[in-house]
Write a protein that holds these residues in place. Structure first.
Motif, short mmCIF file in Angstrom:
data_model
loop_
_atom_site.label_atom_id
_atom_site.label_comp_id
_atom_site.label_asym_id
_atom_site.label_seq_id
_atom_site.Cartn_x
_atom_site.Cartn_y
_atom_site.Cartn_z
N TYR A 19 35.59 35.30 45.99
CA TYR A 19 35.31 36.59 46.59
C TYR A 19 36.29 36.82 47.73
N VAL A 20 36.91 37.99 47.75
CA VAL A 20 37.97 38.25 48.73
C VAL A 20 37.43 38.95 49.96
N ASP A 21 36.67 40.02 49.77
CA ASP A 21 36.23 40.84 50.90
C ASP A 21 34.73 40.73 51.08
N PRO A 22 34.20 41.14 52.23
CA PRO A 22 32.77 41.01 52.48
C PRO A 22 31.89 41.75 51.47
N THR A 23 32.37 42.83 50.90
CA THR A 23 31.58 43.58 49.92
C THR A 23 31.76 43.05 48.50
N VAL A 24 32.53 41.98 48.36
CA VAL A 24 32.85 41.33 47.08
C VAL A 24 33.31 42.34 46.04
N SER A 25 34.05 43.35 46.47
CA SER A 25 34.61 44.33 45.55
C SER A 25 35.91 43.85 44.93
N TYR A 26 36.53 42.88 45.57
CA TYR A 26 37.78 42.31 45.05
C TYR A 26 37.59 40.82 44.82
N ARG A 27 38.20 40.33 43.75
CA ARG A 27 38.05 38.93 43.37
C ARG A 27 39.41 38.34 43.03
N GLU A 78 46.74 21.03 41.87
CA GLU A 78 47.20 22.30 42.43
C GLU A 78 46.20 23.39 42.13
N ILE A 79 46.25 24.42 42.95
CA ILE A 79 45.46 25.63 42.73
C ILE A 79 46.37 26.66 42.09
N TYR A 80 45.95 27.13 40.92
CA TYR A 80 46.77 28.05 40.13
C TYR A 80 46.10 29.42 40.15
N LEU A 81 46.76 30.39 40.74
CA LEU A 81 46.23 31.75 40.81
C LEU A 81 46.53 32.47 39.50
N VAL A 82 45.48 32.90 38.82
CA VAL A 82 45.63 33.55 37.52
C VAL A 82 45.66 35.07 37.67
N ALA A 83 44.78 35.61 38.49
CA ALA A 83 44.70 37.07 38.63
C ALA A 83 44.03 37.41 39.95
N ALA A 84 44.30 38.59 40.44
CA ALA A 84 43.65 39.11 41.64
C ALA A 84 43.50 40.61 41.47
N ALA A 121 38.10 44.49 35.85
CA ALA A 121 39.55 44.50 35.63
C ALA A 121 40.16 43.13 35.88
N VAL A 122 39.75 42.47 36.97
CA VAL A 122 40.36 41.19 37.29
C VAL A 122 40.04 40.14 36.24
N TYR A 123 38.84 40.20 35.66
CA TYR A 123 38.47 39.22 34.63
C TYR A 123 39.18 39.50 33.31
N HIS A 124 39.36 40.78 33.00
CA HIS A 124 40.12 41.13 31.79
C HIS A 124 41.56 40.64 31.91
N SER A 125 42.15 40.84 33.08
CA SER A 125 43.52 40.37 33.29
C SER A 125 43.61 38.86 33.14
N ALA A 126 42.65 38.16 33.73
CA ALA A 126 42.66 36.70 33.65
C ALA A 126 42.50 36.23 32.21
N HIS A 127 41.63 36.90 31.47
CA HIS A 127 41.42 36.50 30.08
C HIS A 127 42.69 36.73 29.25
N LEU A 128 43.34 37.85 29.48
CA LEU A 128 44.58 38.12 28.74
C LEU A 128 45.66 37.10 29.06
#
Length: 380
Positions: free
Chosen positions: A57-65, A82-88, A95-102
């Motif tokens: 969770y990125v922001d206090p309202t958890v609108s961004y992940r 290592e920590i591998y960033l897949v999507a943000a 949207a962020v989960y669709h991007s990560a899945h793709l």
């Protein structure tokens, strides 16, 4: 600053994701990544198609992940992992989960196909029928040994696996995990300053509740989206129980937020706090000032807390009482939701067969659904 515990890497498109975030959100995302690299565990595992990955969770309202993966670092790295960033990106429309899945789907599909081929070959090597056939037919390479009878027509994608419905134990675990998450709201702590001490009974639930509701919603969406969809009686029973719990919790948290807002408004009413020493005769007495008796020790504690909050003692007792009443309501709701989920989990797990019976009798409905129906009847 402490040394980094993990190396860091990112999918090329994930770097573009970060650039496209609003400035303030990007700053928060970079701070979260920095904390993760230095050993923070502020992330949650994903399930379903993104199993093996974590969300942040990125922001206090958890609108961004952000979606990340803990994986082995390359040999040239100074770190083992290592920590591998897949999507943000935004959670809106997932949207962020669709991007990560793709960005990870091809790898997962390849692993699934490889695992399927291995199982096919293992089954063939153990099968006596395959052994009999091997004496009558020439050997074929592994690629040709895959089943071809169900080959799809041209232009239609082939099915790589046949997925079976979730067993009762996993369905029951889904409800049990949800029950534990809801009950954890009641033990959440939140630091309270002295000038807001009257809010202490509700701040823990107010801070943890929305996050738990968001997590439960994510799990529900993953459960519904998972293949095959929950169409068995046991799956539908679980879905109804889970959805009822999530709806009830969301409504209870909305009522909690409204009540806390009213308490804050009430606490701000006396713009010029009365001096308790300049009160009307009799109001300084416990029975006159508060409407009921306090011991001398309790009265001293109330006066001290009221002074720190900038409120007259009588007003402080009033807003504290409202806060305690609000806390008791969210406690009752969470306990009823949690116990209902556990009751339904026990029913799903203990059913004689996978075909949990759902009939016309209201008693065959999940516990929380029956409770909600009873409340509706009582309100009419």
């Amino acid at each position: 600053m402490s040394h980094a515990r993990f190396a860091f890497a990112a999918h090329p498109d994930a770097i573009a994701d970060l650039r496209q975030l609003p400035d303030e959100i990007r700053d928060l995302a970079l701070l979260e990544l920095q904390n993760l690299v230095h050993g923070s565990d502020d992330c949650l595992p994903l399930k379903g198609r993104l199993a093996g990955f974590h969300k942040v969770y990125v922001d206090p309202t958890v609108s961004y992940r952000m979606v990340i993966q803990f994986r082995a670092a390359p040999p040239t790295s100074d770190h083992k992992r290592e920590i591998y960033l897949v999507a943000a990106g935004s959670r809106q429309d997932y949207a962020v989960y669709h991007s990560a899945h793709l960005r990870t789907g091809l790898q997962q599909d390849t692993e699934t196909i490889s695992a399927t081929e291995a199982r096919v070959q293992a089954a063939r090597s153990r099968s006596s029928l395959a052994a009999d056939r091997s004496t009558n037919t020439p050997a074929t390479p592994p690629e040709a040994a895959l089943p071809t009878a169900a080959a799809p027509p041209k232009g239609r994608p082939a099915m790589t696996t046949e997925r079976t419905p979730l067993p009762r134990t996993e369905l029951a675990d889904l409800l049990t995990d949800a029950a534990q998450s809801v009950s954890a709201i009641l033990t959440a702590e939140y630091p309270t300053t002295a000038n807001r001490s009257y809010l202490h009974p509700v701040l823990g639930a107010l801070s943890a509740g929305p996050r738990v509701a968001c997590e439960l919603n994510d799990r529900l969406e993953a459960f519904v989206a998972e293949e095959p969809r929950p169409t068995t009686p046991a799956g539908l029973f679980t879905l109804a129980s889970y959805a009822a719990a999530l709806g009830w919790l969301t409504e209870s948290l909305a009522e909690l937020t409204t009540s806390v807002d009213q308490i804050c408004t009430r606490a701000g009413i006396p713009t010029v706090p009365q001096d308790p020493d300049v009160a009307t005769p009799g109001s300084a007495e416990p029975d006159g000032e508060f409407g009921f008796a306090f011991s001398a020790l309790e009265l001293a504690a109330i006066r001290t807390a009221a002074e720190a909050a900038g409120l007259p003692p009588g007003d402080y007792v009033e807003v504290l009482s409202e806060s305690l009443l609000t806390a008791s309501r969210i406690t009752d709701a969470c306990m009823e939701i949690s116990s209902g989920l556990l009751e339904d989990a026990a029913y799903v797990r203990g059913a004689a067969t996978d075909r949990v019976w759902i009939g016309d009798d209201p008693d065959s409905l999940p516990t929380l659904v029956r409770s909600l129906l009873a409340r509706m009847d009582a309100a009419e």
